[in-house]
Write a protein that holds these residues in place. Sequence first.
Motif, PDB file in Angstrom:
ATOM      1  N   UNK A  79      41.179  33.792  38.560  1.00  0.00           N
ATOM      2  CA  UNK A  79      39.695  33.549  37.933  1.00  0.00           C
ATOM      3  C   UNK A  79      39.710  33.314  36.317  1.00  0.00           C
ATOM      4  N   UNK A  80      38.453  33.158  36.250  1.00  0.00           N
ATOM      5  CA  UNK A  80      38.489  32.769  34.971  1.00  0.00           C
ATOM      6  C   UNK A  80      38.330  33.519  33.618  1.00  0.00           C
ATOM      7  N   UNK A  81      37.289  35.216  34.669  1.00  0.00           N
ATOM      8  CA  UNK A  81      36.215  36.205  34.421  1.00  0.00           C
ATOM      9  C   UNK A  81      37.777  36.463  33.224  1.00  0.00           C
ATOM     10  N   UNK A  82      37.452  37.834  31.897  1.00  0.00           N
ATOM     11  CA  UNK A  82      38.097  38.978  31.289  1.00  0.00           C
ATOM     12  C   UNK A  82      39.638  39.772  32.055  1.00  0.00           C
ATOM     13  N   UNK A  83      38.307  40.152  33.465  1.00  0.00           N
ATOM     14  CA  UNK A  83      39.380  40.953  33.539  1.00  0.00           C
ATOM     15  C   UNK A  83      40.765  40.924  34.765  1.00  0.00           C
ATOM     16  N   UNK A  84      40.009  39.198  35.307  1.00  0.00           N
ATOM     17  CA  UNK A  84      41.331  38.456  35.993  1.00  0.00           C
ATOM     18  C   UNK A  84      42.320  38.651  34.867  1.00  0.00           C
ATOM     19  N   UNK A  85      41.957  37.699  33.455  1.00  0.00           N
ATOM     20  CA  UNK A  85      42.947  37.777  32.447  1.00  0.00           C
ATOM     21  C   UNK A  85      44.024  38.909  31.860  1.00  0.00           C
ATOM     22  N   UNK A  86      43.103  40.175  32.105  1.00  0.00           N
ATOM     23  CA  UNK A  86      43.980  40.858  32.130  1.00  0.00           C
ATOM     24  C   UNK A  86      44.740  41.525  33.048  1.00  0.00           C
ATOM     25  N   UNK A  87      44.670  41.239  34.065  1.00  0.00           N
ATOM     26  CA  UNK A  87      44.939  41.713  35.202  1.00  0.00           C
ATOM     27  C   UNK A  87      46.374  40.327  35.502  1.00  0.00           C
ATOM     28  N   UNK A 100      50.232  42.074  35.134  1.00  0.00           N
ATOM     29  CA  UNK A 100      50.890  41.647  36.309  1.00  0.00           C
ATOM     30  C   UNK A 100      52.256  40.427  36.085  1.00  0.00           C
ATOM     31  N   UNK A 101      51.980  39.638  34.685  1.00  0.00           N
ATOM     32  CA  UNK A 101      52.825  38.275  34.434  1.00  0.00           C
ATOM     33  C   UNK A 101      52.855  37.801  35.701  1.00  0.00           C
ATOM     34  N   UNK A 102      51.320  37.090  36.258  1.00  0.00           N
ATOM     35  CA  UNK A 102      51.380  36.780  37.429  1.00  0.00           C
ATOM     36  C   UNK A 102      50.034  35.960  37.148  1.00  0.00           C
ATOM     37  N   UNK A 103      50.992  34.172  38.266  1.00  0.00           N
ATOM     38  CA  UNK A 103      49.082  33.410  37.940  1.00  0.00           C
ATOM     39  C   UNK A 103      48.689  33.649  38.337  1.00  0.00           C
ATOM     40  N   UNK A 104      48.359  34.545  39.497  1.00  0.00           N
ATOM     41  CA  UNK A 104      47.226  34.923  40.795  1.00  0.00           C
ATOM     42  C   UNK A 104      46.966  36.370  40.142  1.00  0.00           C
TER      43      UNK A 104
END
Length: 216
Positions: A18-26, A30-34
Amino acid sequence: MEDNIENKKYIYILFLTTSTKIGKIIRLITRYRYNHVAISLDKDLNNMYGFARYRKNVPLVGGFTQESKLRYFETDEVGVKVCEIEVDEEKYNDIIKYIEEMKKHKKEYMYNIFSAMAFPIHRKVKIKNSYICLEFIIHLLSKFNIEPELKEENFYTIKQLEKILSDKCFFEGKLNELVKPNNWGDDEYIKEETFREATIDTIAQVGKLINRKISN
C-alpha cells in the motif's frame, strides 16, 4: 465433467504494497515488500474484505471493512500478489454467510491496535473480535480448514503466509495491470474526519479494546 467444472469455487488472498505512510513504516520495519492482506470472493476483486482503517486520514481507527479497489489506485505503484484457492461449493457458501454476518454486526469488530504494535516483536495480543489484517485472513483460512497447516493460535508473518500459499499464486505485479478500479460502494475510506473527530475516535477505539481485553 462439466458439472465438476461448474461447481468449482475459488477465493483469492491478496498481498498488497500500500501507498500509505503506515504501510511504508511497516515495510521498513519488516523489510518485506507486502504490508497488507485481504480476501476477495471473486477474480475481478469486486468483493474484497479485510481489517483496515475506515478512513484515510484516521490510521488507527478501523475494523472489518469491505474494501473498494479504489483504495489502491492513488498511485500506479501498488504491488500485489494474488493467490487463488479452490474450495468446494459448500465451504464457499459458508464463507459468504460468515462474511455477511460480519457485515451485519460490523460495529462488533475492531482493528487490533495492540496486536499491530506487538507485531514487530513477533507477538500477538488476543482480543475478542479484534484482528489486524493478517490475523483475520489466518482466522478465515483456519476456521474453514482451507489451509490445515495454519493454526490460528500461532504467530505468522505476511512472508510466512505468502510462502504457505506460494504454489497457489496466479498473478504478481502491479494492481492496475490486473484489474480496473470500480466504485466506492460501502467503503468510507475517502470521507475525511476533522482532527478533533479523529482524536476522539482514536481514544474511543483504544478504550474499547482495553475494556474488551480486561473483560475477557
